[in-house]
Design a protein around this motif. Structure first.
Motif, short mmCIF file in Angstrom:
data_model
loop_
_atom_site.label_atom_id
_atom_site.label_comp_id
_atom_site.label_asym_id
_atom_site.label_seq_id
_atom_site.Cartn_x
_atom_site.Cartn_y
_atom_site.Cartn_z
N THR A 114 30.39 85.62 42.28
CA THR A 114 31.59 86.28 41.79
C THR A 114 31.73 86.04 40.29
OG1 THR A 114 32.95 84.32 42.15
CG2 THR A 114 32.70 85.86 44.01
N ALA A 115 32.64 86.77 39.67
CA ALA A 115 32.89 86.57 38.24
C ALA A 115 33.32 85.14 37.96
CB ALA A 115 33.94 87.57 37.76
N ALA A 116 34.14 84.56 38.84
CA ALA A 116 34.59 83.18 38.63
C ALA A 116 33.42 82.20 38.69
CB ALA A 116 35.64 82.82 39.68
N MET A 117 32.50 82.41 39.63
CA MET A 117 31.33 81.55 39.73
C MET A 117 30.46 81.68 38.48
SD MET A 117 30.32 82.21 43.73
CE MET A 117 28.79 81.28 43.65
N LEU A 118 30.30 82.89 37.99
CA LEU A 118 29.47 83.11 36.80
C LEU A 118 30.13 82.56 35.55
CD1 LEU A 118 28.33 86.62 37.89
CD2 LEU A 118 26.81 84.67 37.60
N ASP A 119 31.46 82.63 35.47
CA ASP A 119 32.17 81.99 34.37
C ASP A 119 31.90 80.49 34.38
OD1 ASP A 119 33.27 84.37 33.51
OD2 ASP A 119 35.21 84.05 34.51
N ALA A 120 31.98 79.89 35.56
CA ALA A 120 31.72 78.45 35.68
C ALA A 120 30.28 78.13 35.29
CB ALA A 120 32.01 77.99 37.11
N ARG A 121 29.34 78.97 35.69
CA ARG A 121 27.94 78.72 35.36
C ARG A 121 27.70 78.84 33.86
NH1 ARG A 121 24.05 81.98 39.04
NH2 ARG A 121 25.47 80.93 40.48
N ASP A 122 28.28 79.87 33.25
CA ASP A 122 28.15 80.00 31.80
C ASP A 122 28.68 78.75 31.09
OD1 ASP A 122 26.86 82.43 31.28
OD2 ASP A 122 28.70 83.59 31.50
N ALA A 123 29.85 78.28 31.55
CA ALA A 123 30.45 77.10 30.91
C ALA A 123 29.58 75.87 31.09
CB ALA A 123 31.85 76.87 31.50
N PHE A 124 29.04 75.68 32.29
CA PHE A 124 28.22 74.49 32.53
C PHE A 124 26.91 74.56 31.77
CE2 PHE A 124 24.98 72.13 34.86
CZ PHE A 124 25.54 70.87 34.84
N LEU A 125 26.22 75.68 31.83
CA LEU A 125 24.93 75.78 31.16
C LEU A 125 25.07 75.69 29.64
CD1 LEU A 125 23.28 78.55 33.35
CD2 LEU A 125 22.83 76.10 33.39
N ALA A 126 26.24 76.08 29.12
CA ALA A 126 26.48 75.98 27.68
C ALA A 126 26.50 74.54 27.20
CB ALA A 126 27.78 76.68 27.32
N THR A 127 26.70 73.59 28.11
CA THR A 127 26.69 72.17 27.72
C THR A 127 25.27 71.66 27.45
OG1 THR A 127 26.43 71.28 29.98
CG2 THR A 127 28.68 71.79 29.24
N GLY A 128 24.25 72.43 27.85
CA GLY A 128 22.87 72.00 27.67
C GLY A 128 22.36 71.09 28.76
N ALA A 129 23.14 70.91 29.81
CA ALA A 129 22.76 69.97 30.87
C ALA A 129 21.45 70.34 31.54
CB ALA A 129 23.89 69.88 31.91
N TYR A 130 21.16 71.64 31.66
CA TYR A 130 19.92 72.08 32.31
C TYR A 130 18.92 72.63 31.30
CZ TYR A 130 21.98 71.68 37.02
OH TYR A 130 22.54 71.22 38.20
N ALA A 131 19.07 72.26 30.04
CA ALA A 131 18.16 72.76 29.00
C ALA A 131 16.72 72.30 29.25
CB ALA A 131 18.63 72.29 27.62
N ALA A 132 16.55 71.10 29.81
CA ALA A 132 15.19 70.61 30.07
C ALA A 132 14.48 71.48 31.11
CB ALA A 132 15.24 69.16 30.54
N LEU A 133 15.21 71.94 32.11
CA LEU A 133 14.62 72.83 33.10
C LEU A 133 14.27 74.18 32.46
CD1 LEU A 133 13.83 73.78 35.91
CD2 LEU A 133 16.26 74.25 36.36
#
Length: 274
Positions: free
Chosen positions: A56-75
């Motif tokens: 959903t849009a809410a899930m994708l908003d949350a994903r954008d926010a989390f990935l923007a932190t760089g937490a999964y940049a290594a992957l």
């Protein structure tokens, strides 16, 4: 978005003949089946999806926010590096989400073109906005895919459902399938708090067995790190994935901060004849 480049990926979902541009905003096959192309840059060729869930849009908003932190940049970097070693010219991302990982791959392959596919129209919209080199397709991975035989040199599948026989069909000879699954202890600290659904053990072996004789494992890479997450990041992490569909009333409180294990397995599998 170009009707021509989009059509070159696709076949008719009804009769399986190649699709061609029908200006101003449609694709059609020789049998006369026609499909409107969305002004946002994608075409929907999904049959009835019934009760299937998608982001959903809410899930994708949350994903954008989390990935923007760089937490999964290594992957993202590991996936981009692995694909850059193989230099694919045409890439299909099945279960593209926001296009975060596909965009990372394309940054290492300046001449490559890509098709971002997802069941979620909102996800495909976000993915195609990342690059003019990304075309968009809304489709159901569980159905015969409306993608031409041998259309891709590489298929990405990051935390997404798989259709092995269709992946085999749409890959070129010796094409590569890159699959990312969570490690057995991925985000275990949050699972111990009942904030996330469990990871099924032995997923790697199950993956290899599910792909059958059409693929052979070329390489397996483990990516691990410890993430120091704020409460805000944890809230986004919980809300961005499958656990968002299963959040019960009275769910445990999000901690103010937490050190969390990030554990991924990247499988690189080569297509072979069957």
């Amino acid at each position: 978005m170009s009707l021509l480049t989009l059509s070159e990926w696709l076949r008719c979902p009804i009769c399986f003949q190649d699709l061609s541009p029908r200006p101003p905003l449609a694709l059609a096959c020789p049998s006369g089946h026609a499909f409107d192309v969305n002004k946002r840059g994608y075409v929907s060729l999904a049959a009835s999806v019934g009760k299937l869930r998608y982001d959903t849009a809410a899930m994708l908003d949350a994903r954008d926010a989390f990935l923007a932190t760089g937490a999964y940049a290594a992957l993202r970097e590991a996936l981009a590096s692995a694909l850059a070693e193989r230099s694919p010219r045409r890439i299909v991302d099945v279960g593209c989400g926001t296009g975060y990982y596909l965009d990372g791959v394309l940054s290492r392959l300046p001449s490559a073109a890509a098709l971002a596919m997802d069941l979620s129209p909102v996800a495909v919209t976000r993915a195609v906005r990342r690059s003019e080199r990304i075309d968009g397709l809304v489709a159901n991975v569980w159905s015969p895919l409306p993608i031409r035989d041998g259309a891709a040199d590489a298929v990405l599948n990051v935390f997404a459902p798989r259709n092995p026989s269709e992946f085999h069909r749409l890959l070129s000879d010796d094409g590569v399938l890159a699959v990312v699954i969570p490690g057995d202890d991925h985000l275990q600290e949050l699972r111990d708090r009942d904030l996330l659904i469990d990871v099924q053990p032995g997923k790697g072996q199950q993956l290899v067995e599910s792909l059958g004789t059409g693929f052979v494992v070329d390489d397996v890479r483990d990516i691990r790190s410890t993430l120091s997450l704020t409460g805000t990041a944890i809230e986004s992490l919980v809300g961005m994935g499958p656990s968002a569909h299963h959040r019960p009333a009275g769910q445990p409180e999000i901690p103010d901060s937490c050190d969390v294990t990030a554990s991924f397995r990247l499988f690189l599998l080569r297509r072979q004849g069957v």
